[in-house]
Design an enzyme around this catalytic site. Sequence first.
Site, mmCIF file in Angstrom:
data_model
loop_
_atom_site.group_PDB
_atom_site.id
_atom_site.type_symbol
_atom_site.label_atom_id
_atom_site.label_comp_id
_atom_site.label_asym_id
_atom_site.label_seq_id
_atom_site.Cartn_x
_atom_site.Cartn_y
_atom_site.Cartn_z
ATOM 1 N N THR A 78 48.910 36.439 40.008
ATOM 2 C CA THR A 78 47.780 37.315 39.728
ATOM 3 C C THR A 78 48.000 38.716 40.288
ATOM 4 O O THR A 78 48.687 38.877 41.304
ATOM 5 C CB THR A 78 46.506 36.715 40.365
ATOM 6 O OG1 THR A 78 45.471 37.688 40.361
ATOM 7 C CG2 THR A 78 46.727 36.290 41.814
ATOM 8 N N GLU A 86 45.883 40.218 41.843
ATOM 9 C CA GLU A 86 45.110 40.334 43.085
ATOM 10 C C GLU A 86 45.999 40.303 44.328
ATOM 11 O O GLU A 86 45.563 40.703 45.403
ATOM 12 C CB GLU A 86 44.048 39.233 43.158
ATOM 13 C CG GLU A 86 43.048 39.355 42.032
ATOM 14 C CD GLU A 86 41.744 38.612 42.271
ATOM 15 O OE1 GLU A 86 41.498 38.158 43.392
ATOM 16 O OE2 GLU A 86 40.971 38.501 41.302
ATOM 17 N N TYR A 130 41.572 33.647 48.399
ATOM 18 C CA TYR A 130 42.243 33.275 47.139
ATOM 19 C C TYR A 130 43.543 34.055 46.949
ATOM 20 O O TYR A 130 44.612 33.481 46.751
ATOM 21 C CB TYR A 130 41.307 33.531 45.941
ATOM 22 C CG TYR A 130 42.047 33.621 44.625
ATOM 23 C CD1 TYR A 130 42.623 32.493 44.067
ATOM 24 C CD2 TYR A 130 42.210 34.850 43.969
ATOM 25 C CE1 TYR A 130 43.345 32.578 42.870
ATOM 26 C CE2 TYR A 130 42.917 34.939 42.779
ATOM 27 C CZ TYR A 130 43.487 33.809 42.233
ATOM 28 O OH TYR A 130 44.206 33.888 41.075
HETATM 29 C C1 LIG Z 1 31.070 35.815 38.832
HETATM 30 C C2 LIG Z 1 30.634 37.256 38.999
HETATM 31 C C3 LIG Z 1 31.556 38.271 39.149
HETATM 32 N N1 LIG Z 1 31.157 39.553 39.313
HETATM 33 C C4 LIG Z 1 32.209 40.595 39.444
HETATM 34 C C5 LIG Z 1 33.227 40.351 40.533
HETATM 35 C C6 LIG Z 1 34.483 40.992 39.955
HETATM 36 O O1 LIG Z 1 34.503 42.380 40.278
HETATM 37 C C7 LIG Z 1 34.341 40.823 38.449
HETATM 38 C C8 LIG Z 1 35.101 39.653 37.878
HETATM 39 O O2 LIG Z 1 34.815 38.524 38.687
HETATM 40 P P1 LIG Z 1 35.486 37.103 38.427
HETATM 41 O O3 LIG Z 1 35.228 36.716 37.019
HETATM 42 O O4 LIG Z 1 35.036 36.191 39.512
HETATM 43 O O5 LIG Z 1 37.045 37.435 38.519
HETATM 44 P P2 LIG Z 1 37.928 38.134 39.696
HETATM 45 O O6 LIG Z 1 37.298 37.941 41.012
HETATM 46 O O7 LIG Z 1 38.236 39.521 39.281
HETATM 47 O O8 LIG Z 1 39.221 37.220 39.619
HETATM 48 C C9 LIG Z 1 39.755 36.750 38.360
HETATM 49 O O9 LIG Z 1 40.853 37.529 37.951
HETATM 50 C C10 LIG Z 1 42.051 37.398 38.691
HETATM 51 C C11 LIG Z 1 43.068 38.323 38.074
HETATM 52 O O10 LIG Z 1 42.747 39.637 38.398
HETATM 53 C C12 LIG Z 1 42.477 35.952 38.764
HETATM 54 O O11 LIG Z 1 43.614 35.835 39.581
HETATM 55 C C13 LIG Z 1 41.352 35.093 39.324
HETATM 56 O O12 LIG Z 1 41.725 33.738 39.354
HETATM 57 C C14 LIG Z 1 40.129 35.279 38.469
HETATM 58 O O13 LIG Z 1 39.054 34.542 39.021
HETATM 59 O O14 LIG Z 1 32.931 40.622 38.220
HETATM 60 C C15 LIG Z 1 29.802 39.908 39.269
HETATM 61 O O15 LIG Z 1 29.450 41.093 39.404
HETATM 62 N N2 LIG Z 1 28.890 38.897 39.118
HETATM 63 C C16 LIG Z 1 29.243 37.590 38.984
HETATM 64 O O16 LIG Z 1 28.341 36.716 38.864
#
Ligand SMILES: Cc1cn([C@H]2C[C@H](O)[C@@H](COP(=O)(O)OP(=O)(O)O[C@H]3O[C@H](CO)[C@@H](O)[C@H](O)[C@H]3O)O2)c(=O)[nH]c1=O
Length: 352
Positions: A134, A136, A159
Amino acid sequence: MKRYLITGCAGFIGSNFVYYMLNKYKEIQLVNLDKLTYAGNLENLKGVEGDERHIFVQGDICDRELVSSLFEKYDFDYVINFAAESHVDRSITNPEIFVETNVLGTVNLLQCAKNAWFKDGKWAEGKKYIQVSTDEVYGSLGEEGYFMETTPLCPHSPYSSSKASADMFVMAFHDTYGMPVNITRCSNNYGPYQFPEKLIPLMINNVKNHKQLPVYGDGMNVRDWLYVEDHCKAIDMVAEGGRDGEVYNVGGHNERPNIFIVKTIINQLHDRLKDEGINEGLIKYVADRLGHDRRYGIDPTKIKEELGWYPETTFEVGIVKTIDWYLANEEWMNNVTSGNYQKYYEEMYKNK
Ligand SMILES: Cc1cn([C@H]2C[C@H](O)[C@@H](COP(=O)(O)OP(=O)(O)O[C@H]3O[C@H](CO)[C@@H](O)[C@H](O)[C@H]3O)O2)c(=O)[nH]c1=O
């Protein structure tokens, strides 16, 4: 005929990869291993049920006995490791399982691959281990610049620390034992079969059900969105043509602030469902994620120049396809969130 061990095959990117490979190659054998955690659902593999080129095995990548027995039985050419605990928020409250699966699981796979592929002082021909990682691991960007493969690792969350650690073990196996490996580092994937804890499917599901849309912090964190099929194509290309021991970044310069994504989903669903209850009043700004990385942006020049990869699906097209898929697969959403289907399929596979 090439044989692959696909770990995490019932998860989001793993299952998309299984479809991609079975569609692309006539002659292929995939042994698909998955522990079936909350995020791995056999519901995701319903479309390949009965296809003899794919064998499903339920199990943990940490299980030495099971994984080595699979290597003995199938003589794999490739290992593609998708298996991971992947949700940043969960890692903040429960980091240990991330170390277990992402770090120890990866080391177990590497050891099993080495035991099977390194015989009489040399590596068997045509073998390769691919670690799906990733962006990240690089940490967070300011307003400017992009992650390059040479960007130093600087993970912030439990993570991303576990993924960075796994990447280092993969490179250690290459540098120490000469193991043939590649690492791919992708940006945020979206598309069919993504578990609805991640931003896009969570928001689609909440919007449809008129539930609040929790936006962390000021909503201006930026992610670089990649349609999952483009990612699958990249992994296949790296497996086929990646130079030994190299890392390849996979991303499509599709950077968007989170609030833009949320508003896009609201507008799309408002228009398509002709529902006045779907509006921006559903947005609720909530406490920020701890240690929230501000911006990710990937520079994919290396994979483009060396392997000719490019993302085919623009965000505008990809988000419509994704919303279409979730609208058409309401039952999938209910099943993966209730866990019903998983239990049903587990039983079915056990009896095979
Ligand atoms: C679930 C959730 C997320 N968010 C925000 C947090 C992040 O800035 C963005 C995307 O969140 P997530 O969908 O959890 O994904 P993020 O933390 O970026 O990580 C993802 O993307 C990564 C690659 O960049 C992967 O390695 C990870 O496994 C994957 O989970 O949205 C919100 O604002 N509200 C939410 O409810």
